[in-house]
Structures are given as structure tokens and as C-alpha cells.
Design an enzyme around this catalytic site. Structure first.
Site, PDB file in Angstrom:
ATOM      1  N   GLY A  20      -7.475  -8.992  18.131  1.00 34.59           N
ATOM      2  CA  GLY A  20      -5.965  -8.982  18.782  1.00 34.59           C
ATOM      3  C   GLY A  20      -5.222 -10.304  18.745  1.00 34.59           C
ATOM      4  O   GLY A  20      -4.244 -10.440  18.354  1.00 34.59           O
ATOM      5  N   ARG A  24      -7.873 -16.191  19.016  1.00 33.82           N
ATOM      6  CA  ARG A  24      -9.358 -15.975  18.740  1.00 33.82           C
ATOM      7  C   ARG A  24      -9.541 -15.888  17.346  1.00 33.82           C
ATOM      8  O   ARG A  24     -10.883 -16.066  16.988  1.00 33.82           O
ATOM      9  CB  ARG A  24      -9.615 -14.519  19.489  1.00 33.82           C
ATOM     10  CG  ARG A  24      -9.554 -14.487  20.839  1.00 33.82           C
ATOM     11  CD  ARG A  24     -10.999 -15.005  21.177  1.00 33.82           C
ATOM     12  NE  ARG A  24     -10.779 -15.336  22.685  1.00 33.82           N
ATOM     13  CZ  ARG A  24     -11.712 -15.198  23.493  1.00 33.82           C
ATOM     14  NH1 ARG A  24     -12.634 -14.280  23.321  1.00 33.82           N
ATOM     15  NH2 ARG A  24     -11.651 -15.763  24.706  1.00 33.82           N
ATOM     16  N   ARG A  43       5.501 -15.655  12.378  1.00 37.45           N
ATOM     17  CA  ARG A  43       5.667 -15.229  13.792  1.00 37.45           C
ATOM     18  C   ARG A  43       4.194 -15.555  14.685  1.00 37.45           C
ATOM     19  O   ARG A  43       4.039 -14.785  15.797  1.00 37.45           O
ATOM     20  CB  ARG A  43       5.604 -13.635  13.957  1.00 37.45           C
ATOM     21  CG  ARG A  43       7.026 -13.306  13.380  1.00 37.45           C
ATOM     22  CD  ARG A  43       6.985 -11.713  13.193  1.00 37.45           C
ATOM     23  NE  ARG A  43       8.210 -11.183  12.667  1.00 37.45           N
ATOM     24  CZ  ARG A  43       9.320 -10.581  13.507  1.00 37.45           C
ATOM     25  NH1 ARG A  43       9.213 -10.140  14.579  1.00 37.45           N
ATOM     26  NH2 ARG A  43      10.342 -10.155  12.769  1.00 37.45           N
ATOM     27  N   ARG A  87     -12.036  -4.329  13.291  1.00 38.16           N
ATOM     28  CA  ARG A  87     -11.629  -5.015  14.679  1.00 38.16           C
ATOM     29  C   ARG A  87     -12.557  -5.734  15.245  1.00 38.16           C
ATOM     30  O   ARG A  87     -13.601  -4.828  15.666  1.00 38.16           O
ATOM     31  CB  ARG A  87     -10.763  -3.692  15.178  1.00 38.16           C
ATOM     32  CG  ARG A  87     -10.259  -3.809  16.733  1.00 38.16           C
ATOM     33  CD  ARG A  87      -9.216  -3.194  17.334  1.00 38.16           C
ATOM     34  NE  ARG A  87      -9.337  -3.131  18.880  1.00 38.16           N
ATOM     35  CZ  ARG A  87      -9.149  -4.170  19.517  1.00 38.16           C
ATOM     36  NH1 ARG A  87      -8.424  -5.264  18.985  1.00 38.16           N
ATOM     37  NH2 ARG A  87      -9.129  -3.920  20.862  1.00 38.16           N
ATOM     38  N   GLY A  89     -12.651  -6.836  19.358  1.00 35.62           N
ATOM     39  CA  GLY A  89     -11.642  -6.957  20.243  1.00 35.62           C
ATOM     40  C   GLY A  89     -12.192  -6.254  21.846  1.00 35.62           C
ATOM     41  O   GLY A  89     -13.525  -6.387  21.840  1.00 35.62           O
ATOM     42  N   SER A  90     -11.632  -6.563  22.903  1.00 31.07           N
ATOM     43  CA  SER A  90     -12.014  -5.918  24.043  1.00 31.07           C
ATOM     44  C   SER A  90     -11.819  -4.308  24.449  1.00 31.07           C
ATOM     45  O   SER A  90     -10.727  -3.895  23.819  1.00 31.07           O
ATOM     46  CB  SER A  90     -11.611  -6.955  25.073  1.00 31.07           C
ATOM     47  OG  SER A  90     -10.239  -7.003  25.327  1.00 31.07           O
ATOM     48  N   GLU A 162       0.376   4.811  33.714  1.00 29.23           N
ATOM     49  CA  GLU A 162       0.748   5.464  35.005  1.00 29.23           C
ATOM     50  C   GLU A 162       0.248   7.152  34.913  1.00 29.23           C
ATOM     51  O   GLU A 162       0.663   7.810  35.720  1.00 29.23           O
ATOM     52  CB  GLU A 162       2.526   5.422  34.824  1.00 29.23           C
ATOM     53  CG  GLU A 162       3.022   4.203  34.868  1.00 29.23           C
ATOM     54  CD  GLU A 162       3.105   3.728  36.199  1.00 29.23           C
ATOM     55  OE1 GLU A 162       2.891   4.322  37.248  1.00 29.23           O
ATOM     56  OE2 GLU A 162       3.229   2.369  36.314  1.00 29.23           O
ATOM     57  N   MET A 180      -6.446  -0.325  22.555  1.00 32.38           N
ATOM     58  CA  MET A 180      -5.173  -0.132  22.126  1.00 32.38           C
ATOM     59  C   MET A 180      -4.913  -0.178  20.655  1.00 32.38           C
ATOM     60  O   MET A 180      -3.671  -0.185  20.016  1.00 32.38           O
ATOM     61  CB  MET A 180      -4.125  -0.961  22.789  1.00 32.38           C
ATOM     62  CG  MET A 180      -4.366  -0.838  24.265  1.00 32.38           C
ATOM     63  SD  MET A 180      -2.967  -1.620  25.206  1.00 32.38           S
ATOM     64  CE  MET A 180      -1.448  -1.054  24.994  1.00 32.38           C
ATOM     65  N   ASP A 204     -13.638  -5.157  31.062  1.00 29.62           N
ATOM     66  CA  ASP A 204     -13.383  -4.787  32.360  1.00 29.62           C
ATOM     67  C   ASP A 204     -13.635  -3.075  32.471  1.00 29.62           C
ATOM     68  O   ASP A 204     -14.086  -2.589  31.628  1.00 29.62           O
ATOM     69  CB  ASP A 204     -11.975  -5.025  32.883  1.00 29.62           C
ATOM     70  CG  ASP A 204     -11.007  -4.421  31.574  1.00 29.62           C
ATOM     71  OD1 ASP A 204     -10.546  -5.203  30.616  1.00 29.62           O
ATOM     72  OD2 ASP A 204     -10.539  -3.101  31.821  1.00 29.62           O
ATOM     73  N   ARG A 217     -16.625 -14.609  28.153  1.00 27.03           N
ATOM     74  CA  ARG A 217     -15.787 -14.003  27.325  1.00 27.03           C
ATOM     75  C   ARG A 217     -15.857 -14.500  26.049  1.00 27.03           C
ATOM     76  O   ARG A 217     -16.190 -14.125  24.724  1.00 27.03           O
ATOM     77  CB  ARG A 217     -14.107 -14.192  27.403  1.00 27.03           C
ATOM     78  CG  ARG A 217     -13.916 -13.104  28.411  1.00 27.03           C
ATOM     79  CD  ARG A 217     -12.248 -13.069  28.829  1.00 27.03           C
ATOM     80  NE  ARG A 217     -12.091 -12.232  30.072  1.00 27.03           N
ATOM     81  CZ  ARG A 217     -11.602 -11.341  30.290  1.00 27.03           C
ATOM     82  NH1 ARG A 217     -10.744 -10.836  28.978  1.00 27.03           N
ATOM     83  NH2 ARG A 217     -11.345 -10.597  31.376  1.00 27.03           N
TER      84      ARG A 217
HETATM   85  N1  HPA Z   1      -6.874  -0.393  28.818  1.00 17.62           N
HETATM   86  C1  HPA Z   1      -6.415  -0.851  27.629  1.00 17.62           C
HETATM   87  N2  HPA Z   1      -6.803  -1.630  26.681  1.00 17.62           N
HETATM   88  C2  HPA Z   1      -7.574  -2.565  27.310  1.00 17.62           C
HETATM   89  C3  HPA Z   1      -8.349  -2.578  28.420  1.00 17.62           C
HETATM   90  C4  HPA Z   1      -7.856  -1.298  29.353  1.00 17.62           C
HETATM   91  O1  HPA Z   1      -8.155  -1.173  30.280  1.00 17.62           O
HETATM   92  N3  HPA Z   1      -9.140  -3.490  28.728  1.00 17.62           N
HETATM   93  C5  HPA Z   1      -9.258  -4.147  27.538  1.00 17.62           C
HETATM   94  N4  HPA Z   1      -8.405  -3.518  26.534  1.00 17.62           N
END
Ligand code: HPA
Length: 236
Positions: A20, A24, A43, A87, A89-90, A162, A180, A204, A217
Site C-alpha cells: 500500500g 514500503r 503523485r 499485494r 500489506g497489513s 462505525e 482494504m 493489529d 513491522r
Molecule cells: N481495518 C482495515 N484495514 C486494516 C486494518 C483494520 O483494522 N488493519 C490493517 N489494515
């Protein structure tokens, strides 16, 4: 050149790794590739092309969220002929057995919506990973000291959600983690006959509130890059 990518024709490899974060992409290119050249900085979205064990690879940022990733994935595949997009990513962990630092290979990616939703109208398309990449990545991860999970993930439109009830339903249905981007990556790749996979580090955890310390990380990110490269080039 395309609207969002300044690379000249031929400067993008068939295989593209997509973190992302553009920085990185820079770190991964400098750490893993030989002769890495900057091929895009439009950009501030950085892309580098070099070689890994003699194989040409581009590492290009996707930005955050599916609309951003969709722009780059479309242009990389349609205009530059990229054939394999991974991809790196996290994600947030959503199950007890999924621990911070573990790696998830996203077999499927559920979503509320993707930028491609409009074309499917009443149909619920099921975005899924390319099997050859998924199985090669699982094999590659076997040789590393990482907790590995293979299964469904959830590509959300929001980081600050939310609607906690949605996460609850995803968790209840066995979804391993939330990020995402993957659902749109899988959809765009499928549409154009390219292969795609998302390799995700759990940064997380939604149930425990635990987060990966920043020192860890880099190491976790390195594991992902290695898994992605070995999945793309299983023979090397
Ligand atoms: N939500 C959405 N995208 C993420 C999260 C999350 O908790 N952690 C890392 N990417």
C-alpha cells in the site's frame, strides 16, 4: 505513460508486488531487488523495477483503499501488460487463533462494495486468489518462522468503522482478517486474465486490541516480500 504511471513502455515487469505504502515499495526494492530503477513517481506513488534471482520484478505502491488500488491495477495490467499482481500489506486479525505477526494468504475477499460492484449489478461476484500463486505461497511460507493462515478475508471501505456489527458477522463466518484492497485486486485481475494474490501480515487485532510494535513491522514485511517473490517464481 498512463494517467497515473510515468513508466515508459517495457519498464514494468510481468510480475508486480504491490504494497500500500510507496515507501514500503522503495524499501522492498532496495532490500530485495538487484539493479532496482525508479520507474514511477507520479503523485508520489513510487514504483521500482529490478531483478530477483534473475527474474524481472516491479514493486509498485497501490495506495490505501480499493479506489486507489483499482487505478494502479487497471493501468499495470491493461497498459503495461502485467500478468501477476501480489499485494503485500497489513490486516487486522479477526479470529482468536490469528495472532499479531502471523501471515494470512487471502483465498477469498468478501466486501460490502468494490469499485467494480456496478458492473455486476444484482450478482455477488466472489473475488478469489489465483490457485497457483496461493499454493506456491503456502509452500514458501512453510520454510519460514511465521504462523500461517489460509482462508477468507474482508476488504473494508473504511479503516474507522462505525459498523462493528459488520466485523462481528465477518468474524462469525470465519473471516480471518480485515484490510482494504484485496477484493478489488482479485476482481480486476480476474476481468483481465491476470493472476492475483494478497499476502497479509497481521499488524493489529480487532479482538485483543494488540498492535505490532514498529520494530517488528520491518521484519514481518520482509517475510511477506520473500513469500510473494517465491510464490511468483517457485522454480527459483
Ligand atoms: N481495518 C482495515 N484495514 C486494516 C486494518 C483494520 O483494522 N488493519 C490493517 N489494515
Amino acid at each position: 505513460m498512463t494517467v497515473h504511471i510515468g513508466a515508459k513502455p517495457g519498464e514494468i515487469a510481468d510480475t508486480v508486488l504491490m504494497p500500500g505504502d510507496p515507501y514500503r515499495a522503495k524499501w522492498a526494492a532496495e532490500t530485495f531487488l538487484d539493479d532496482a530503477q525508479l520507474v514511477n513517481q507520479v503523485r508520489g506513488m513510487l514504483g521500482f523495477t529490478g531483478t530477483w534471482r534473475g527474474n524481472r520484478v516491479t514493486i509498485h505502491g497501490s495506495g490505501m483503499g480499493m479506489p486507489s488500488l483499482s487505478i494502479y491495477a487497471n493501468e499495470l495490467i491493461r497498459d503495461y501488460g502485467a500478468k501477476t499482481l501480489i499485494r503485500i500489506g497489513s490486516c487486522g486479525g479477526m479470529q482468536d487463533e490469528v495472532k499479531v505477526r502471523d501471515v494470512i494468504l487471502a483465498m477469498t475477499a468478501s466486501s460490502v462494495s468494490t469499485p467494480s460492484k456496478g458492473i455486476f449489478r444484482e450478482l455477488n461476484f466472489a473475488p478469489s486468489a489465483d490457485w497457483s500463486l496461493l499454493s506456491a505461497a503456502a509452500k514458501a511460507a512453510d520454510g519460514l518462522d511465521v504462523g500461517l493462515h489460509v482462508g477468507g478475508i474482508y476488504s473494508s471501505d473504511v479503516f474507522y468503522d462505525e459498523r462493528p456489527d459488520l466485523n462481528e458477522q465477518m468474524a462469525r463466518h470465519g473471516i480471518l482478517g480485515v484490510e482494504m484492497e484485496a477484493a478489488e485486486l482479485y476482481t480486476v485481475a480476474a476481468r483481465h486474465g491476470a493472476r492475483a494474490l494478497a499476502v497479509l501480515t497481521v499488524s493489529d487485532h480487532l479482538l485483543t486490541g494488540e498492535a505490532l510494535p514498529s520494530d517488528d513491522r520491518e521484519r514481518s514485511f520482509g517475510d511477506m516480500v520473500e513469500i510473494a517473490l517465491k510464490a511468483a517464481f517457485p522454480e527459483t
